[in-house]
Design a protein around this motif. Structure first.
Motif, short mmCIF file in Angstrom:
data_model
loop_
_atom_site.label_atom_id
_atom_site.label_comp_id
_atom_site.label_asym_id
_atom_site.label_seq_id
_atom_site.Cartn_x
_atom_site.Cartn_y
_atom_site.Cartn_z
N LEU A 153 -129.05 83.62 -29.90
CA LEU A 153 -129.30 82.49 -30.71
C LEU A 153 -128.05 81.74 -31.00
O LEU A 153 -126.92 81.98 -30.73
CB LEU A 153 -129.66 83.14 -32.24
CG LEU A 153 -130.46 84.09 -32.58
CD1 LEU A 153 -130.43 84.90 -33.70
CD2 LEU A 153 -132.08 83.52 -32.19
N GLU A 154 -128.23 80.65 -31.02
CA GLU A 154 -127.06 79.64 -31.35
C GLU A 154 -127.37 78.62 -32.40
O GLU A 154 -128.56 77.97 -32.43
CB GLU A 154 -127.04 78.69 -29.95
CG GLU A 154 -125.84 77.83 -30.07
CD GLU A 154 -125.43 77.07 -28.42
OE1 GLU A 154 -124.21 76.85 -28.42
OE2 GLU A 154 -126.58 76.72 -27.92
N GLY A 182 -123.87 63.41 -34.13
CA GLY A 182 -124.16 64.49 -32.78
C GLY A 182 -124.29 65.80 -33.40
O GLY A 182 -124.65 66.05 -34.68
N ASN A 183 -124.05 66.75 -32.37
CA ASN A 183 -124.30 68.24 -32.83
C ASN A 183 -123.39 68.88 -33.59
O ASN A 183 -122.20 68.50 -33.53
CB ASN A 183 -124.61 69.14 -31.49
CG ASN A 183 -125.96 68.62 -31.05
OD1 ASN A 183 -126.58 68.09 -31.61
ND2 ASN A 183 -126.18 68.81 -29.89
N PHE A 231 -118.79 82.03 -35.04
CA PHE A 231 -119.99 81.12 -34.68
C PHE A 231 -119.80 80.90 -33.39
O PHE A 231 -118.53 80.99 -32.75
CB PHE A 231 -120.11 80.28 -35.84
CG PHE A 231 -119.02 79.31 -35.63
CD1 PHE A 231 -118.91 77.99 -35.04
CD2 PHE A 231 -118.02 79.70 -36.62
CE1 PHE A 231 -117.70 77.12 -35.34
CE2 PHE A 231 -116.75 78.86 -36.53
CZ PHE A 231 -116.74 77.52 -35.87
N PRO A 232 -120.69 79.90 -32.63
CA PRO A 232 -121.91 79.60 -33.06
C PRO A 232 -123.10 80.53 -32.40
O PRO A 232 -124.20 80.27 -32.88
CB PRO A 232 -122.04 78.24 -32.61
CG PRO A 232 -121.19 78.04 -31.46
CD PRO A 232 -120.16 79.12 -31.76
#
Length: 89
Positions: free
Chosen positions: A43-44, A52-53, A81-82
């Motif tokens: 998972l990300e 942007g992300n 994270f991530p």
């Protein structure tokens, strides 16, 4: 499970599930992607924005079995994270 490469945080266990959280910095992200084949689930946590992300932290991760019973319930904290990967078998 094989030993954890030096650029990765240590794998953790919750019941029968081994999981790994990480991805801070380019070295750790690359090391995690290199280990992805060892895990059934990857998972990300990313939020897409007009600018942007943006990687997310403090994300609740819950995996349940067919009966609805929790088999993994953890939080992917800001220090880890991530990416989140789990070896379920």
């Amino acid at each position: 499970m094989d030993a954890t490469p030096p650029n990765l945080p240590s794998a953790r266990r919750a019941g029968a599930i081994t999981y790994l959280c990480g991805g801070i910095g380019n070295d750790e992200s690359a090391a995690i992607r290199g280990m992805a084949h060892r895990f059934e689930l990857a998972l990300e946590f990313v939020q897409r924005t007009p600018a942007g992300n943006r990687y997310l932290s403090n994300v609740q991760v819950q995996i349940v079995d067919i009966a609805g019973k929790d088999v993994l319930k953890v939080t992917a904290h800001s220090y880890s994270f991530p990416c989140h990967m789990a070896k379920i078998s």
